[in-house]
Design an enzyme around this catalytic site. Structure first.
Site: not given
Length: 456
Positions: A229-230, A360, A131-132, A263, A207-208
Site C-alpha cells: 500500500e503505497l 503526491e 508512521w502516519n 495516502c 509506505g513510500s
C-alpha cells in the site's frame, strides 16, 4: 536508522532506542518460525479470544495510546483517539468473523469425489509499517494474520518506536505468544535479509513508492508473496448540485485531517467552473479558521507535521508550484516556532505541466481545480499514475455513483472520502500498490487456499 521519539511539536528528542543486531534478527526469525508450529494449531476460537482481549486492552488504554501518537508524530488528540478506536474495531472484527472465514468450503463439481477448499496459514510474515497511522496500519496487517495462524515480525517506523513497543506489549498481554509477534528495530539492510530468509513466507509494506519497489524486488527475487500500500493522489469531484459552503467545509476538513499526511487524503479537488470561486473561498475560510496547535490541546484541528524534513518537503512542493505558475491562496509557509509547524495551504491554477499535478503532496495542501463537464472532470481525475481511492460529492446520489464507478482506483466513495471500516477492502491500483487488506479480502492475502480431494 535511529529509532527515537522526537516530538514534532517541540523538536526535542525525548528518547532513543537500541537497534537490533544481526544476531537479534537471526534469533527472531528462529523464534517466529518455531512459534508458527504451535500458533497455527491453536484452536481458532482461542485465537479469536486473544484478539478480543487485544481489542479490550486497546479500549482500556485508549487515552494513553492516543497521547503517545501525538508525541511521536503530531496527530491531534481527538484524531488519535479515533485511530485507536479504529484499530480496536479491526481486532474485534476478526475475532468475531475469523472462524467463519476459516470454514471449509465443499465444492460440487458433478462427480463422486469429496472436494474441499481449506484455508491454511503460510508461516512467518514480515510487516513494514509507516508512521502516519501507527496503530491502524499495524492492526489491518496483524489482526487477520494472527487470526489465520501466521506469526509476525514487525518493523515499525523509526519515529514511532514507543508505539511499536506498546503494540507488542498489548498483544503479549492479551495472550499472543511472545514468539508469535516480535517487534524489531531493524535497518533497511536487515529488512532485506529477513525477506530473503526462506523461513519468512511473505511481506506487507505500507509506505513510500521507493520502499515498495525495494521490498517488491527482494520478495519477487525470492518468490515471496508481497502486499503493498503505497502513495496516492486521490481525486475528489464536486457536482453542481451540492451546497457549496457545506461541501467546501467538509472537503477542506477531510484534506487537512492528520495534517494532510494520509495516502488516501483528497489531494486533488475538482469543482465546476460555475461555482469555483465560491468553493475556493469556502475552502480558504475553513483552512484559515483551523486551530493549529499542540496535539494534546482540546480543539486543536491540526498539529505539526511528523518531522521538520516532512514539513520542509511539503513547503518546497508548494513553492515550486507557485514558481511554475500556480496561485497560493493561503498558507504554505513554516510557522516561526520550534518543531515541524506549517500553515495549511490552498493552491489553485495548477496545470498538467506542473510538478504538483503529477506528484503526491504529503502534507496540508489542498489543490483545487475547475472543470466544465463531467467527462473533463473524470478524465482529469484519472490522469494520474496513482490509483488508491477517489470520491464524488452530489445530492443526486445515483448520478454521483455512476461517476464514481468511472474512477480508476481501488476504492470509490460518494459523499464521503477515505472511509475505512474493518469489513471493507482497502487497497489501490497502479503506483498505489497491489493486494488488499481488511475484511475477508485481507484474510486471504497470506493464506494457502488448499484443495483437499478424496476419491471414493
Amino acid at each position: 536508522m535511529a529509532y527515537r521519539t522526537e516530538n514534532p511539536a517541540t523538536g526535542v528528542v525525548e528518547k532513543e532506542y537500541t537497534s537490533a543486531t544481526d544476531a537479534d534478527v537471526t534469533r527472531a526469525i528462529e523464534r517466529a518460525d518455531a512459534a508458527f508450529g504451535t500458533w497455527r494449531t491453536t484452536n481458532a476460537s482461542e485465537r479469536a479470544a486473544v484478539l478480543t482481549k487485544v481489542a479490550d486492552i486497546y479500549d482500556e488504554r485508549a487515552d494513553e495510546l492516543a497521547r503517545v501518537i501525538g508525541a511521536e508524530m503530531g496527530k491531534p488528540l481527538a484524531q488519535a483517539q479515533g485511530e485507536v478506536a479504529l484499530a480496536s474495531s479491526i481486532f474485534r472484527w476478526y475475532a468475531e468473523h475469523g472462524e467463519e472465514l476459516l470454514v471449509e468450503e465443499q465444492l460440487n463439481i458433478g462427480d463422486d469425489a469429496k472436494s474441499l477448499v481449506v484455508t491454511d496459514p503460510i508461516g512467518v510474515l514480515m510487516g513494514v509499517m509507516p508512521w502516519n497511522f501507527p496503530h491502524y496500519q499495524v492492526a489491518r496487517f496483524v489482526a487477520p494474520n494472527l487470526m489465520l495462524g501466521n506469526t509476525i515480525l514487525l518493523k515499525h517506523a523509526s519515529i514511532c518506536a514507543r508505539t511499536a513497543e506498546l503494540i507488542e506489549e498489548i498483544l503479549h498481554a492479551a495472550g499472543v505468544p511472545q514468539d508469535a509477534y516480535i517487534n524489531l528495530f531493524v535497518s533497511n539492510e536487515q529488512i532485506t535479509s529477513i525477506i530473503e530468509d526462506p523461513r519468512v513466507r511473505g511481506v506487507s509494506l505500507t509506505g513510500s513508492e521507493g520502499a515498495g519497489k525495494a521490498v517488491a524486488e527482494t520478495a519477487s527475487q525470492n518468490l515471496k508473496k508481497s502486499v503493498l500500500e503505497l502513495g496516492g493522489s486521490d481525486a475528489l469531484i464536486v457536482l453542481d448540485d451540492v451546497d457549496v459552503a457545506e461541501t467546501a467545509k467538509a472537503v477542506a476538513t477531510a484534506r487537512m485531517s492528520n495534517a494532510g499526511q494520509a495516502c488516501n487524503s483528497p489531494k486533488r479537488i475538482f469543482v465546476p467552473s460555475t461555482m469555483f470561486d465560491d468553493f475556493v473561498n469556502g475552502v480558504v475560510a475553513t483552512v484559515e479558521g483551523m486551530k493549529v496547535g499542540n496535539p494534546d490541546d482540546e480543539g486543536t484541528d491540526m498539529g505539526p507535521l511528523s518531522s521538520v524534513e516532512a514539513r520542509d518537503d511539503a513547503i518546497a512542493q508548494v513553492e515550486r508550484a507557485v514558481e511554475q505558475g500556480a496561485t497560493l491562496r493561503t498558507g504554505g509557509t513554516a510557522l516561526e516556532q520550534d518543531g515541524a509547524w506549517m500553515a495549511p495551504a490552498v493552491l489553485t491554477g495548477v496545470t498538467r505541466e506542473m510538478d504538483a499535478f503529477k506528484e503526491e503532496i504529503f502534507g496540508p495542501v489542498a489543490v483545487v481545480y475547475s472543470y466544465d463537464s463531467i467527462d473533463e472532470a473524470v478524465e482529469l481525475a484519472n490522469d494520474s499514475s496513482f490509483g488508491l481511492s477517489g470520491s464524488v460529492w452530489g445530492k443526486d446520489t445515483d448520478k454521483a455513483e455512476q461517476i464514481a464507478r468511472r474512477l480508476e482506483v481501488g476504492m470509490t466513495y460518494v459523499n464521503e472520502h477515505g472511509t475505512t471500516k474493518a469489513g471493507l477492502p482497502f487497497g489501490g491500483v497502479r503506483r498505489s500498490g497491489y493486494g488488499r487488506e481488511l475484511g475477508r479480502w485481507g484474510f486471504g492475502e497470506f493464506a494457502n487456499t488448499k484443495l483437499v480431494r478424496v476419491a471414493k
